[in-house]
Design a protein around this motif. Structure first.
Motif, PDB file in Angstrom:
ATOM      1  N   ARG A  58      71.903   7.061  15.533  1.00  0.00           N
ATOM      2  CA  ARG A  58      73.303   7.213  15.995  1.00  0.00           C
ATOM      3  C   ARG A  58      73.557   6.394  17.263  1.00  0.00           C
ATOM      4  O   ARG A  58      74.256   6.835  18.178  1.00  0.00           O
ATOM      5  CB  ARG A  58      73.646   8.692  16.232  1.00  0.00           C
ATOM      6  CG  ARG A  58      73.398   9.578  15.011  1.00  0.00           C
ATOM      7  CD  ARG A  58      73.871  11.015  15.206  1.00  0.00           C
ATOM      8  NE  ARG A  58      73.455  11.825  14.075  1.00  0.00           N
ATOM      9  CZ  ARG A  58      72.343  12.572  14.038  1.00  0.00           C
ATOM     10  NH1 ARG A  58      71.554  12.621  15.098  1.00  0.00           N
ATOM     11  NH2 ARG A  58      72.036  13.256  12.961  1.00  0.00           N
ATOM     12  N   LEU A  59      72.991   5.193  17.319  1.00  0.00           N
ATOM     13  CA  LEU A  59      73.107   4.372  18.525  1.00  0.00           C
ATOM     14  C   LEU A  59      74.559   4.028  18.846  1.00  0.00           C
ATOM     15  O   LEU A  59      74.985   4.094  20.001  1.00  0.00           O
ATOM     16  CB  LEU A  59      72.293   3.082  18.359  1.00  0.00           C
ATOM     17  CG  LEU A  59      70.769   3.260  18.359  1.00  0.00           C
ATOM     18  CD1 LEU A  59      70.079   1.941  18.060  1.00  0.00           C
ATOM     19  CD2 LEU A  59      70.280   3.830  19.687  1.00  0.00           C
ATOM     20  N   ASP A  60      75.332   3.619  17.840  1.00  0.00           N
ATOM     21  CA  ASP A  60      76.740   3.279  18.054  1.00  0.00           C
ATOM     22  C   ASP A  60      77.674   4.284  17.376  1.00  0.00           C
ATOM     23  O   ASP A  60      78.778   4.530  17.853  1.00  0.00           O
ATOM     24  CB  ASP A  60      77.045   1.880  17.510  1.00  0.00           C
ATOM     25  CG  ASP A  60      76.283   0.784  18.244  1.00  0.00           C
ATOM     26  OD1 ASP A  60      76.060   0.927  19.460  1.00  0.00           O
ATOM     27  OD2 ASP A  60      75.898  -0.207  17.593  1.00  0.00           O
ATOM     28  N   SER A 118      72.234   9.692   4.324  1.00  0.00           N
ATOM     29  CA  SER A 118      71.622   9.606   5.651  1.00  0.00           C
ATOM     30  C   SER A 118      71.835  10.890   6.441  1.00  0.00           C
ATOM     31  O   SER A 118      72.938  11.449   6.480  1.00  0.00           O
ATOM     32  CB  SER A 118      72.222   8.436   6.430  1.00  0.00           C
ATOM     33  OG  SER A 118      71.685   8.396   7.734  1.00  0.00           O
ATOM     34  N   ASP A 119      70.773  11.315   7.110  1.00  0.00           N
ATOM     35  CA  ASP A 119      70.873  12.480   8.000  1.00  0.00           C
ATOM     36  C   ASP A 119      71.643  12.130   9.273  1.00  0.00           C
ATOM     37  O   ASP A 119      72.008  13.030  10.042  1.00  0.00           O
ATOM     38  CB  ASP A 119      69.488  13.014   8.354  1.00  0.00           C
ATOM     39  CG  ASP A 119      68.561  11.940   8.903  1.00  0.00           C
ATOM     40  OD1 ASP A 119      68.640  10.786   8.428  1.00  0.00           O
ATOM     41  OD2 ASP A 119      67.756  12.228   9.800  1.00  0.00           O
ATOM     42  N   MET A 120      71.927  10.857   9.503  1.00  0.00           N
ATOM     43  CA  MET A 120      72.731  10.482  10.668  1.00  0.00           C
ATOM     44  C   MET A 120      74.120  11.113  10.598  1.00  0.00           C
ATOM     45  O   MET A 120      74.755  11.356  11.616  1.00  0.00           O
ATOM     46  CB  MET A 120      72.875   8.956  10.757  1.00  0.00           C
ATOM     47  CG  MET A 120      71.586   8.204  11.029  1.00  0.00           C
ATOM     48  SD  MET A 120      70.785   8.679  12.568  1.00  0.00           S
ATOM     49  CE  MET A 120      69.494   9.759  11.996  1.00  0.00           C
ATOM     50  N   LEU A 121      74.594  11.411   9.393  1.00  0.00           N
ATOM     51  CA  LEU A 121      75.955  11.915   9.198  1.00  0.00           C
ATOM     52  C   LEU A 121      76.064  13.425   9.373  1.00  0.00           C
ATOM     53  O   LEU A 121      77.058  13.921   9.903  1.00  0.00           O
ATOM     54  CB  LEU A 121      76.442  11.516   7.808  1.00  0.00           C
ATOM     55  CG  LEU A 121      76.481  10.001   7.559  1.00  0.00           C
ATOM     56  CD1 LEU A 121      76.546   9.689   6.078  1.00  0.00           C
ATOM     57  CD2 LEU A 121      77.653   9.371   8.302  1.00  0.00           C
ATOM     58  N   THR A 122      75.054  14.151   8.909  1.00  0.00           N
ATOM     59  CA  THR A 122      75.136  15.624   8.887  1.00  0.00           C
ATOM     60  C   THR A 122      73.985  16.314   9.598  1.00  0.00           C
ATOM     61  O   THR A 122      74.038  17.516   9.830  1.00  0.00           O
ATOM     62  CB  THR A 122      75.119  16.126   7.431  1.00  0.00           C
ATOM     63  OG1 THR A 122      73.868  15.736   6.843  1.00  0.00           O
ATOM     64  CG2 THR A 122      76.280  15.554   6.627  1.00  0.00           C
ATOM     65  N   GLY A 123      72.932  15.563   9.916  1.00  0.00           N
ATOM     66  CA  GLY A 123      71.735  16.161  10.490  1.00  0.00           C
ATOM     67  C   GLY A 123      70.673  16.490   9.455  1.00  0.00           C
ATOM     68  O   GLY A 123      69.565  16.876   9.810  1.00  0.00           O
ATOM     69  N   LYS A 124      71.008  16.317   8.175  1.00  0.00           N
ATOM     70  CA  LYS A 124      70.051  16.646   7.114  1.00  0.00           C
ATOM     71  C   LYS A 124      70.039  15.544   6.056  1.00  0.00           C
ATOM     72  O   LYS A 124      71.092  15.181   5.523  1.00  0.00           O
ATOM     73  CB  LYS A 124      70.413  17.981   6.466  1.00  0.00           C
ATOM     74  CG  LYS A 124      69.380  18.446   5.445  1.00  0.00           C
ATOM     75  CD  LYS A 124      69.754  19.791   4.852  1.00  0.00           C
ATOM     76  CE  LYS A 124      68.714  20.210   3.810  1.00  0.00           C
ATOM     77  NZ  LYS A 124      69.086  21.463   3.129  1.00  0.00           N
ATOM     78  N   ARG A 409      75.168  -4.775  21.130  1.00  0.00           N
ATOM     79  CA  ARG A 409      75.769  -4.156  19.969  1.00  0.00           C
ATOM     80  C   ARG A 409      76.986  -3.379  20.421  1.00  0.00           C
ATOM     81  O   ARG A 409      77.278  -3.318  21.613  1.00  0.00           O
ATOM     82  CB  ARG A 409      74.756  -3.236  19.247  1.00  0.00           C
ATOM     83  CG  ARG A 409      74.123  -2.203  20.129  1.00  0.00           C
ATOM     84  CD  ARG A 409      73.022  -1.413  19.412  1.00  0.00           C
ATOM     85  NE  ARG A 409      72.271  -0.625  20.362  1.00  0.00           N
ATOM     86  CZ  ARG A 409      72.694   0.490  20.961  1.00  0.00           C
ATOM     87  NH1 ARG A 409      73.895   0.973  20.642  1.00  0.00           N
ATOM     88  NH2 ARG A 409      71.966   1.103  21.874  1.00  0.00           N
ATOM     89  N   GLU A 410      77.702  -2.736  19.495  1.00  0.00           N
ATOM     90  CA  GLU A 410      79.056  -2.237  19.749  1.00  0.00           C
ATOM     91  C   GLU A 410      79.168  -1.291  20.939  1.00  0.00           C
ATOM     92  O   GLU A 410      80.079  -1.413  21.762  1.00  0.00           O
ATOM     93  CB  GLU A 410      79.588  -1.559  18.469  1.00  0.00           C
ATOM     94  CG  GLU A 410      81.029  -1.108  18.550  1.00  0.00           C
ATOM     95  CD  GLU A 410      81.220   0.247  19.211  1.00  0.00           C
ATOM     96  OE1 GLU A 410      82.308   0.473  19.787  1.00  0.00           O
ATOM     97  OE2 GLU A 410      80.274   1.082  19.165  1.00  0.00           O
ATOM     98  N   ASN A 411      78.265  -0.325  21.065  1.00  0.00           N
ATOM     99  CA  ASN A 411      78.454   0.692  22.105  1.00  0.00           C
ATOM    100  C   ASN A 411      78.343   0.126  23.519  1.00  0.00           C
ATOM    101  O   ASN A 411      78.835   0.729  24.471  1.00  0.00           O
ATOM    102  CB  ASN A 411      77.465   1.847  21.929  1.00  0.00           C
ATOM    103  CG  ASN A 411      77.900   3.093  22.687  1.00  0.00           C
ATOM    104  OD1 ASN A 411      79.085   3.411  22.760  1.00  0.00           O
ATOM    105  ND2 ASN A 411      76.948   3.782  23.290  1.00  0.00           N
TER     106      ASN A 411
END
Length: 431
Positions: A58-60, A118-124, A409-411
């Motif tokens: 979840r970098l950006d 991807s777990d990046m979206l929900t944690g799972k 990168r974006e962030n």
């Protein structure tokens, strides 16, 4: 150019697994009804003003807080608003292309039939986020007149090898699709303290190609990009592919030559597949800035940096010469004053590489270093990094072989230390 061979329906069974295990899903290539069309003439190309938008860790994006939202509706709303806010800001800065990381590891940011969510979206891992992030960013970016390239990390399966990560990956066994970690344990190696796929296994390369084919055939992406993680090792965590080399490496003088051959086979296969499916979709790679150093090769650059050819086993110059790429975006993340890898030396070297070819050259620029104190690279903090950034952009625009710039990168566009540089970009690129 001959089409590369295509192996489909690879289905390996997990050893010792009871009953019927899930099968590996490899998307067969759709039949191409019409002959390939030539890509757009280069004269139609705007200068690239791009940015990488990373989802790994979840970098950006998505916002870390969104994963713990009180409801699915709230999470979706937060994630979508964060993305549209970013696109609005990018548009105001004159950014015209977003390189959106759709495959950060062995998971997907679209409803794939090959990879779990991807777990990046929900944690799972494997949990349906309730919307399609890839379709969402395509719709929103295209509405704003911006392009989206789907950015894939081809070989990474996880960002660490912790017992908790192993447990999460093993828990996907009952999912459809399950993780490659459980479907093809024999493809998995450890390298750079991560789980990765072994690039020497032909079926693993077919599997990666099928994932790209799934996206290209189902989404109106403007391009596909691989980053610099091919053979990604670290000194204390090398990839053990000795058995794979014994099985597939006959006829090669060294394991290094065989590894470079494996990387090229993937690039060839993906390139040919994209052009068969949708000739208008651009295929590019963003490698380490140094191909080879002059001290190792008379064709190399006058640098002393880590070289893609020797360390990632990626002969990136040859891919350009063979016409396998629509563009190459070397990461030239050093200032003009860094003697070991001068920005201008590398930009000019790459300009000469693409000169006799049809491959476009974009330069990856180190926005993440702007405003950061550094003993070896103090230029990034002089006047907020603006003079260094200006010199780099001026050089990019002065060389006819360079077709644009991509920021990493974006962030970092939102950080206090970069604001002078961001204001400069707005004045230079913005409307």
């Amino acid at each position: 150019m001959k089409r590369s061979g295509w192996l489909v329906a690879v289905a390996l069974i997990i050893a010792g697994c009871a009953s019927q295990p899930p099968k590996s899903l490899v998307t067969p290539l759709p039949t191409v009804a019409q002959p390939s069309l030539p890509t757009k003439p280069l004269t139609d190309q705007q200068p690239m003003r791009g940015v990488w938008l990373a989802t790994v860790s979840r970098l950006d994006w998505p916002p870390v807080a969104s994963v713990n939202a009180s409801s699915a509706a709230s999470r979706i709303s937060q994630q979508q608003k964060a993305l549209t806010d970013k696109l609005d800001k990018l548009k105001s800065l004159g950014i015209n292309t977003v390189f959106f990381q759709v495959k950060p590891d062995g998971t997907a940011l679209w409803p794939s039939k090959i990879l779990p969510w991807s777990d990046m979206l929900t944690g799972k891992i494997g949990a349906d986020p309730g919307y399609d992030p890839l379709q969402f960013i395509l719709d929103e970016a295209h509405k704003r007149g911006m392009k989206v390239h789907a950015w894939f990390n081809p070989y990474r399966v996880s960002v660490n090898t912790k017992p908790s990560t192993v447990a999460e990956l093993n828990a996907t066994l009952s999912l459809h699709p399950a993780s490659v970690f459980v479907l093809h344990r024999d493809w998995i190696r450890t390298a750079g303290d991560r789980f990765v796929l072994d690039p020497g296994i032909p079926a693993a390369r077919d599997w990666i190609t099928s994932i790209v084919a799934e996206v290209v055939s189902h989404y109106p992406v403007d391009g596909v990009q691989f980053d610099d993680y091919f053979y990604a090792e670290s000194p204390g965590s090398a990839l053990n592919d000795s058995q794979t080399f014994r099985q597939y490496g006959q006829g090669f003088a060294s394991k290094a030559d065989w590894r470079r051959h494996n990387t090229q086979l993937l690039i060839e296969q993906v390139s040919h597949t994209i052009k068969q499916l949708k000739p208008s979709v651009e295929f590019g790679v963003s490698p380490a800035g140094v191909w080879r150093n002059l001290s190792h090769d008379p064709s190399g650059s006058d640098t002393r940096g880590a070289a893609a050819y020797d360390e990632a086993f990626a002969d990136t110059r040859q891919w350009v010469q063979m016409g396998l790429l629509d563009y190459i975006a070397p990461q030239i993340y050093w200032p003009f004053s860094r003697q070991a890898a001068r920005y201008d030396v590398l930009a000019n070297w790459w300009a000469n590489v693409v000169k006799p070819t049809h491959t476009r050259l974009y330069i990856g620029v180190a926005l993440y270093k702007v405003g950061e104190p550094s003993k070896s690279e103090p230029d990034w903090t002089v006047n907020g990094g603006v003079p260094e950034l200006k010199k780099q952009l001026d050089l990019n625009e002065s060389l006819p072989q360079i077709s644009g710039t991509i920021l990493f990168r974006e962030n970092y566009l939102n950080q206090p230390q970069t604001q002078q540089a961001v204001n400069y970009l707005r004045s230079r690129w913005g409307s």
